[in-house]
Design a protein around this motif. Sequence first.
Motif, mmCIF file in Angstrom:
data_model
loop_
_atom_site.group_PDB
_atom_site.id
_atom_site.type_symbol
_atom_site.label_atom_id
_atom_site.label_comp_id
_atom_site.label_asym_id
_atom_site.label_seq_id
_atom_site.Cartn_x
_atom_site.Cartn_y
_atom_site.Cartn_z
ATOM 1 N N THR A 72 77.493 74.554 129.776
ATOM 2 C CA THR A 72 76.119 74.047 129.856
ATOM 3 C C THR A 72 75.946 73.201 131.111
ATOM 4 O OG1 THR A 72 75.955 74.021 127.459
ATOM 5 C CG2 THR A 72 74.318 72.756 128.665
ATOM 6 N N TRP A 73 74.882 73.519 131.850
ATOM 7 C CA TRP A 73 74.548 72.778 133.052
ATOM 8 C C TRP A 73 73.203 72.098 132.875
ATOM 9 C CZ3 TRP A 73 78.097 76.436 133.200
ATOM 10 C CH2 TRP A 73 79.097 76.370 134.161
ATOM 11 N N LEU A 74 73.069 70.971 133.541
ATOM 12 C CA LEU A 74 71.809 70.240 133.596
ATOM 13 C C LEU A 74 71.181 70.518 134.958
ATOM 14 C CD1 LEU A 74 69.784 68.016 132.614
ATOM 15 C CD2 LEU A 74 71.250 66.391 133.825
ATOM 16 N N TYR A 92 63.635 68.298 133.270
ATOM 17 C CA TYR A 92 65.048 68.424 132.895
ATOM 18 C C TYR A 92 65.233 69.723 132.112
ATOM 19 C CZ TYR A 92 65.653 63.468 134.048
ATOM 20 O OH TYR A 92 65.702 62.258 134.694
ATOM 21 N N LEU A 94 68.248 72.498 130.391
ATOM 22 C CA LEU A 94 69.607 72.863 130.017
ATOM 23 C C LEU A 94 69.703 74.380 130.135
ATOM 24 C CD1 LEU A 94 70.262 70.693 126.838
ATOM 25 C CD2 LEU A 94 71.145 70.311 129.146
ATOM 26 N N PHE A 129 73.631 66.841 122.609
ATOM 27 C CA PHE A 129 73.442 66.090 123.849
ATOM 28 C C PHE A 129 72.699 64.800 123.560
ATOM 29 C CE2 PHE A 129 73.898 70.501 124.900
ATOM 30 C CZ PHE A 129 74.800 70.469 125.956
ATOM 31 N N GLU A 144 66.586 72.735 122.133
ATOM 32 C CA GLU A 144 66.340 73.564 123.316
ATOM 33 C C GLU A 144 67.113 74.864 123.176
ATOM 34 O OE1 GLU A 144 64.941 74.758 127.037
ATOM 35 O OE2 GLU A 144 64.276 73.220 125.655
ATOM 36 N N TYR A 146 68.548 78.141 124.938
ATOM 37 C CA TYR A 146 68.912 78.636 126.255
ATOM 38 C C TYR A 146 70.071 79.603 126.109
ATOM 39 C CZ TYR A 146 72.718 75.194 126.139
ATOM 40 O OH TYR A 146 73.824 74.472 125.793
ATOM 41 N N ALA A 155 70.567 73.877 121.687
ATOM 42 C CA ALA A 155 71.082 72.526 121.913
ATOM 43 C C ALA A 155 70.316 71.549 121.031
ATOM 44 C CB ALA A 155 70.923 72.135 123.373
#
Length: 165
Positions: A72-74, A92, A94, A129, A144, A146, A155
């Motif tokens: 997982t990237w922000l 922001y 994810l 998170f 979220e 994704y 998430a």
Amino acid sequence: MNNSQINITEEPDCAHGHNKESITDKKSFRLAHGILTALLLIILLADCIYSVLAHQPPDDILTQNKQLTDNTWLYVTKYYDYGHKVPLMYRYYLAGQLNGDFITQLSEMKPFLVADVDNAQITGSGNAFDVSLKGHIFSFTNTEKYRKGDKPTVALISLNASPTH
């Protein structure tokens, strides 16, 4: 013919058999119909133009791209509006690791957080998170959806926020 059966008919006013009143009514109807049709076309065209402009990708620039967990990237973008007076906004996102044109890919996604600061502290473990920030929040969602590679992921996001003043 006797006097009680008098048949009175109106003579037509023109060669086609129509009287002047019906010709005027038809012209008025056609004019009103034309005006109404033109107004409806203008409204439809204006709606189409608005729809295209409202759904164009935002003028964002990428400010952060950071790995939070294994998959997982922000991604944080800054709304960059060339001279218009709008509040400064950071979006922001994810996602799994993105390659290529980040802005185009992110414009197809919904941000989980939109705020006026870009320094939110975000930590994660697995699919959970924690977000902590001091600033104004324009929008937030605590779940979220994704993709991590080919796998859809949800998430769970908790938020701790306080105003700047």
